[in-house]
Motif scaffolding. Structure first.
Motif, PDB file in Angstrom:
ATOM      1  N   GLY A  29       0.792  -1.227   0.000  1.00  0.00           N
ATOM      2  CA  GLY A  29       0.000   0.000   0.000  1.00  0.00           C
ATOM      3  C   GLY A  29       0.823   1.274   0.000  1.00  0.00           C
ATOM      4  O   GLY A  29       0.347   2.320   0.433  1.00  0.00           O
ATOM      5  N   VAL A  30       2.065   1.211  -0.494  1.00  0.00           N
ATOM      6  CA  VAL A  30       2.924   2.395  -0.483  1.00  0.00           C
ATOM      7  C   VAL A  30       3.400   2.766  -1.889  1.00  0.00           C
ATOM      8  O   VAL A  30       4.422   3.428  -2.042  1.00  0.00           O
ATOM      9  N   LEU A  31       2.662   2.356  -2.896  1.00  0.00           N
ATOM     10  CA  LEU A  31       3.032   2.674  -4.273  1.00  0.00           C
ATOM     11  C   LEU A  31       3.088   4.184  -4.500  1.00  0.00           C
ATOM     12  O   LEU A  31       3.842   4.664  -5.332  1.00  0.00           O
ATOM     13  N   LEU A  32       2.318   4.920  -3.729  1.00  0.00           N
ATOM     14  CA  LEU A  32       2.273   6.373  -3.900  1.00  0.00           C
ATOM     15  C   LEU A  32       3.635   7.029  -3.718  1.00  0.00           C
ATOM     16  O   LEU A  32       3.855   8.144  -4.168  1.00  0.00           O
ATOM     17  N   PHE A  33       4.588   6.355  -3.092  1.00  0.00           N
ATOM     18  CA  PHE A  33       5.912   6.944  -2.932  1.00  0.00           C
ATOM     19  C   PHE A  33       6.622   7.128  -4.267  1.00  0.00           C
ATOM     20  O   PHE A  33       7.535   7.933  -4.377  1.00  0.00           O
ATOM     21  N   LEU A  34       6.241   6.357  -5.273  1.00  0.00           N
ATOM     22  CA  LEU A  34       6.829   6.521  -6.598  1.00  0.00           C
ATOM     23  C   LEU A  34       5.998   7.439  -7.484  1.00  0.00           C
ATOM     24  O   LEU A  34       6.448   7.853  -8.532  1.00  0.00           O
ATOM     25  N   GLU A  35       4.777   7.732  -7.099  1.00  0.00           N
ATOM     26  CA  GLU A  35       3.871   8.547  -7.909  1.00  0.00           C
ATOM     27  C   GLU A  35       3.751   9.926  -7.286  1.00  0.00           C
ATOM     28  O   GLU A  35       2.856  10.188  -6.506  1.00  0.00           O
ATOM     29  N   ASP A  36       4.670  10.821  -7.615  1.00  0.00           N
ATOM     30  CA  ASP A  36       4.621  12.143  -7.020  1.00  0.00           C
ATOM     31  C   ASP A  36       4.950  13.208  -8.052  1.00  0.00           C
ATOM     32  O   ASP A  36       5.224  12.917  -9.213  1.00  0.00           O
ATOM     33  N   ALA A  37       4.917  14.456  -7.608  1.00  0.00           N
ATOM     34  CA  ALA A  37       5.191  15.566  -8.511  1.00  0.00           C
ATOM     35  C   ALA A  37       6.615  15.506  -9.042  1.00  0.00           C
ATOM     36  O   ALA A  37       6.880  15.941 -10.165  1.00  0.00           O
ATOM     37  N   ALA A  38       7.547  14.967  -8.259  1.00  0.00           N
ATOM     38  CA  ALA A  38       8.938  14.901  -8.693  1.00  0.00           C
ATOM     39  C   ALA A  38       9.089  14.007  -9.923  1.00  0.00           C
ATOM     40  O   ALA A  38       9.872  14.307 -10.827  1.00  0.00           O
ATOM     41  N   SER A 183      -3.100  16.149 -14.870  1.00  0.00           N
ATOM     42  CA  SER A 183      -4.431  15.558 -14.940  1.00  0.00           C
ATOM     43  C   SER A 183      -4.430  14.057 -14.694  1.00  0.00           C
ATOM     44  O   SER A 183      -5.484  13.467 -14.580  1.00  0.00           O
ATOM     45  N   ARG A 184      -3.250  13.430 -14.592  1.00  0.00           N
ATOM     46  CA  ARG A 184      -3.189  11.984 -14.396  1.00  0.00           C
ATOM     47  C   ARG A 184      -3.483  11.625 -12.950  1.00  0.00           C
ATOM     48  O   ARG A 184      -2.965  12.234 -12.029  1.00  0.00           O
ATOM     49  N   ALA A 185      -4.303  10.627 -12.751  1.00  0.00           N
ATOM     50  CA  ALA A 185      -4.618  10.177 -11.396  1.00  0.00           C
ATOM     51  C   ALA A 185      -3.454   9.363 -10.840  1.00  0.00           C
ATOM     52  O   ALA A 185      -2.779   8.644 -11.571  1.00  0.00           O
ATOM     53  N   THR A 186      -3.204   9.477  -9.539  1.00  0.00           N
ATOM     54  CA  THR A 186      -2.133   8.742  -8.898  1.00  0.00           C
ATOM     55  C   THR A 186      -2.334   7.249  -9.072  1.00  0.00           C
ATOM     56  O   THR A 186      -3.398   6.724  -8.793  1.00  0.00           O
ATOM     57  N   GLY A 187      -1.298   6.549  -9.542  1.00  0.00           N
ATOM     58  CA  GLY A 187      -1.351   5.105  -9.704  1.00  0.00           C
ATOM     59  C   GLY A 187      -2.216   4.651 -10.863  1.00  0.00           C
ATOM     60  O   GLY A 187      -2.491   3.461 -11.000  1.00  0.00           O
ATOM     61  N   ALA A 188      -2.624   5.578 -11.728  1.00  0.00           N
ATOM     62  CA  ALA A 188      -3.556   5.222 -12.790  1.00  0.00           C
ATOM     63  C   ALA A 188      -2.958   4.226 -13.779  1.00  0.00           C
ATOM     64  O   ALA A 188      -3.680   3.478 -14.416  1.00  0.00           O
ATOM     65  N   ASP A 189      -1.630   4.230 -13.931  1.00  0.00           N
ATOM     66  CA  ASP A 189      -1.033   3.345 -14.914  1.00  0.00           C
ATOM     67  C   ASP A 189      -0.516   2.050 -14.316  1.00  0.00           C
ATOM     68  O   ASP A 189       0.124   1.258 -14.992  1.00  0.00           O
ATOM     69  N   LEU A 190      -0.808   1.771 -13.060  1.00  0.00           N
ATOM     70  CA  LEU A 190      -0.262   0.569 -12.417  1.00  0.00           C
ATOM     71  C   LEU A 190      -0.713  -0.726 -13.074  1.00  0.00           C
ATOM     72  O   LEU A 190       0.139  -1.575 -13.366  1.00  0.00           O
ATOM     73  N   PRO A 191      -2.003  -0.967 -13.363  1.00  0.00           N
ATOM     74  CA  PRO A 191      -2.378  -2.261 -13.949  1.00  0.00           C
ATOM     75  C   PRO A 191      -1.623  -2.550 -15.233  1.00  0.00           C
ATOM     76  O   PRO A 191      -1.135  -3.641 -15.460  1.00  0.00           O
ATOM     77  N   THR A 192      -1.487  -1.543 -16.122  1.00  0.00           N
ATOM     78  CA  THR A 192      -0.769  -1.735 -17.369  1.00  0.00           C
ATOM     79  C   THR A 192       0.692  -2.061 -17.088  1.00  0.00           C
ATOM     80  O   THR A 192       1.267  -2.958 -17.691  1.00  0.00           O
ATOM     81  N   THR A 193       1.294  -1.350 -16.147  1.00  0.00           N
ATOM     82  CA  THR A 193       2.695  -1.580 -15.811  1.00  0.00           C
ATOM     83  C   THR A 193       2.889  -3.001 -15.299  1.00  0.00           C
ATOM     84  O   THR A 193       3.819  -3.693 -15.707  1.00  0.00           O
TER      85      THR A 193
END
Length: 195
Positions: A29-38, A183-193
């Protein structure tokens, strides 16, 4: 920055190693650490940033040394100019930004702000958007800090005739560098990845 090269401050992982990393972070549950503004900013800098911007910012961003706040969603695709509340007026060697926008990012205060602003174009009724990367300490910027303990809370930022140097423009006038990133939602591309 798992896939970025070590020269850019990344881990230099292979695509297979990156999938394993994403799966493990997602399970915890910490995938958000890779999905940031940076992440969005590093990509924008590598593609459209000036050489000086890349030299100064790409490696520290990949190493997590800079707190970046980005403007929150300003509409879908194509970009909706009515959703952008900042205006930019050319002025000598820079621009004057005015208006308000909602930002989010890591940390209690930003070291950099990524935003979109509208220019008046040569064609009446056809405003042009441009992307800026600027210091939040410029005169005229006021940040209304949210009253919350959440790390990624929204904050309202006001720009009162803020003079921004031309070197803070990402890409060219009229180039919408940040459109997909904001405009991209956080983690939106995870299933494809993961597939």
């Amino acid at each position: 920055a798992p896939l970025d090269s070590p020269e850019l401050g990344g881990a230099g992982l292979s695509p297979d190693e990156n999938v394993v990393l994403l799966e493990e972070l997602n399970k915890r549950g910490v995938l958000l650490f890779l999905e940031d503004a940076a992440l969005a900013l590093r990509t924008a800098l590598l593609d459209w940033g000036s050489e000086a911007q890349r030299d100064r910012l790409v490696r520290p961003l990949a190493e997590g040394l800079l707190a970046v706040w980005k403007q929150r969603s300003v509409g879908g695709h194509p970009l909706d100019p009515d959703a952008i509340d900042l205006t930019a007026v050319p002025d000598a060697d820079g621009y004057i930004l005015s208006g308000q926008a909602t930002f989010s990012g890591s940390g209690p205060s930003p070291m950099w702000l990524c935003t979109l602003a509208l220019f008046e174009s040569d064609s009446p009724g056809q405003p042009v958007a441009a992307s800026f990367l600027m210091s939040p300490t410029l005169d005229g910027i006021e940040i209304a800090t949210p009253r919350t303990l959440a790390d990624d809370a929204f904050a309202r930022v006001s720009f009162d005739r803020v003079w921004v140097p031309r070197s803070d423009l990402l890409g060219d006038e009229g180039g919408v560098v940040m459109q997909a990133a904001v405009s991209r939602a956080t983690g939106a591309d995870l299933p494809t990845t993961l597939e």
